[in-house]
Design an enzyme around this catalytic site. Sequence first.
Site, PDB file in Angstrom:
ATOM      1  N   HIS A 161       0.823  -1.229   0.000  1.00 50.27           N
ATOM      2  CA  HIS A 161       0.000   0.000   0.000  1.00 50.27           C
ATOM      3  C   HIS A 161       0.848   1.266   0.000  1.00 50.27           C
ATOM      4  O   HIS A 161       0.309   2.359  -0.219  1.00 50.27           O
ATOM      5  CB  HIS A 161      -0.942   0.030   1.205  1.00 50.27           C
ATOM      6  N   ASP A 197      -2.331 -10.545  -2.590  1.00 49.86           N
ATOM      7  CA  ASP A 197      -2.973 -10.116  -1.346  1.00 49.86           C
ATOM      8  C   ASP A 197      -4.455  -9.824  -1.626  1.00 49.86           C
ATOM      9  O   ASP A 197      -4.826  -9.430  -2.736  1.00 49.86           O
ATOM     10  CB  ASP A 197      -2.283  -8.850  -0.818  1.00 49.86           C
ATOM     11  N   HIS A 199      -6.158  -7.375  -0.649  1.00 47.24           N
ATOM     12  CA  HIS A 199      -6.366  -5.948  -0.906  1.00 47.24           C
ATOM     13  C   HIS A 199      -5.545  -5.497  -2.115  1.00 47.24           C
ATOM     14  O   HIS A 199      -4.428  -5.987  -2.332  1.00 47.24           O
ATOM     15  CB  HIS A 199      -5.949  -5.122   0.316  1.00 47.24           C
ATOM     16  N   ASP A 286      -4.281 -13.115   3.182  1.00 47.62           N
ATOM     17  CA  ASP A 286      -5.574 -12.696   3.736  1.00 47.62           C
ATOM     18  C   ASP A 286      -6.746 -13.063   2.834  1.00 47.62           C
ATOM     19  O   ASP A 286      -7.888 -12.675   3.106  1.00 47.62           O
ATOM     20  CB  ASP A 286      -5.583 -11.203   4.108  1.00 47.62           C
TER      21      ASP A 286
HETATM   22  C1  OKP Z   1      -3.243  -4.342   4.540  1.00 46.58           C
HETATM   23  B1  OKP Z   1      -2.796  -5.476   3.629  1.00 46.58           B
HETATM   24  C2  OKP Z   1     -11.692  -2.749   7.131  1.00 46.58           C
HETATM   25  C3  OKP Z   1     -10.388  -2.337   7.762  1.00 46.58           C
HETATM   26  C4  OKP Z   1      -9.323  -2.209   6.718  1.00 46.58           C
HETATM   27  C5  OKP Z   1      -6.955  -1.706   6.462  1.00 46.58           C
HETATM   28  C6  OKP Z   1      -6.578  -2.963   5.780  1.00 46.58           C
HETATM   29  C7  OKP Z   1      -5.147  -2.949   5.355  1.00 46.58           C
HETATM   30  C8  OKP Z   1      -4.710  -4.224   4.702  1.00 46.58           C
HETATM   31  N1  OKP Z   1     -12.657  -3.091   8.118  1.00 46.58           N
HETATM   32  N2  OKP Z   1      -8.098  -1.814   7.315  1.00 46.58           N
HETATM   33  O1  OKP Z   1      -3.152  -5.336   2.289  1.00 46.58           O
HETATM   34  O2  OKP Z   1      -3.140  -6.781   4.075  1.00 46.58           O
HETATM   35 ZN    ZN Z   2      -4.255  -7.366   2.504  1.00 43.02          ZN
END
Ligand code: OKP
Ligand code: ZN
Length: 345
Positions: A161, A197, A199, A286
């Site tokens: 990120h 990932d 996200h 994740d």
């Molecule tokens: C970081 B990585 C939603 C909360 C989200 C941020 C997530 C960051 C992910 N309820 N908080 O890509 O695993």
């Molecule tokens: Zn993530």
Amino acid sequence: MDIIFSRDQLKHRPGQELSDGKFIDAVEIPARAEMVLDAVTKAGIGTVSEPDTIDRAQLERVHDGDYLSFLDGFWKRWTEIEGRSHEALPLCWAVRSFRSDKIPAAIDGLLSYYCFDAGTPIGAGTWSAAITSAATAATAANRVIAGASSAFGLCRPPGHHAGRDLYGGYCFLNNAAIAAEEVLATGASKVTILDVDYHHGNGTQAIFYDRADVQFISIHADPATEYPHFLGYADECGHGGGQGATLNIPLPFGTDWPAYSTALDHALGEIDKFAPDVLIVSLGLDTYKADPISNFKLDTPDFLTLGAALARINRPTVFLLEGGYAVDVLGTNCANVLQGYLDEA
Ligand code: OKP
Ligand code: ZN
């Protein structure tokens, strides 16, 4: 497979993060790295060694110098000059009608300028852990450059990120981007970063968006419904010379292995066509069905299959840990990807 890790990466110990409108115990915790270290060691994936030190020039291939100086000096200023001892979060951001060309003087303004979310606290050990995580990524890349067929950088905190001058999403330095630049600096002409990932890797995408020499492919939860909300749509394909070198494959909540596997096959086909000298995998776990902040349905054996599929790309491969928050199973899931890869390679 060489495994790179340093216990300095445990020094980042966030307490709380804002999530769904309330403060919760941080999920990106040191135990994640310890669980992965334990599992990959017990699975016999390889031997663990310390990262080499990383210098400023290696970081500046990716990151803005003022941004690095801000992070480096932050905790001293926050505590010794501002007299604060609690971990730091920003309060407001330069969205829409606000100016984004002014860099504030106040430390709270600087936090807002360089950060994009309220889930990424900075504490006493954050910079030390982040820079060591980046060193771990660079060292893993260098093992492959030196001739190893694969290496695993047990990065923590994660990196995907983080942008050129932007942190958030538990990420401060973009480990995968630093690894990619490390590879290119040794004369390789093409690198692919495949981000699996859950996200979207907004930072990695932005860093290389106009570049033809770094292919960025991401399979992730649809940003219309999931963090980071503002990047990762299918119509983002790269810009200028980088047109066509970015591929986003957003998937809906509830995606299970069969649907994921179809997306992965698409991604692998594009990597084959690009024919990179080195493949870097932003390895988030994740996507696991019981991840506490995510909504895909991959199961533990699916990670073996994922690793085997990556081996069939048949390129030197650098694995770098990104997310994954089901701490009890994270190590097993991570070891499965690496084991699946080794079994197939
Ligand atoms: C970081 B990585 C939603 C909360 C989200 C941020 C997530 C960051 C992910 N309820 N908080 O890509 O695993
Ligand atoms: Zn993530």
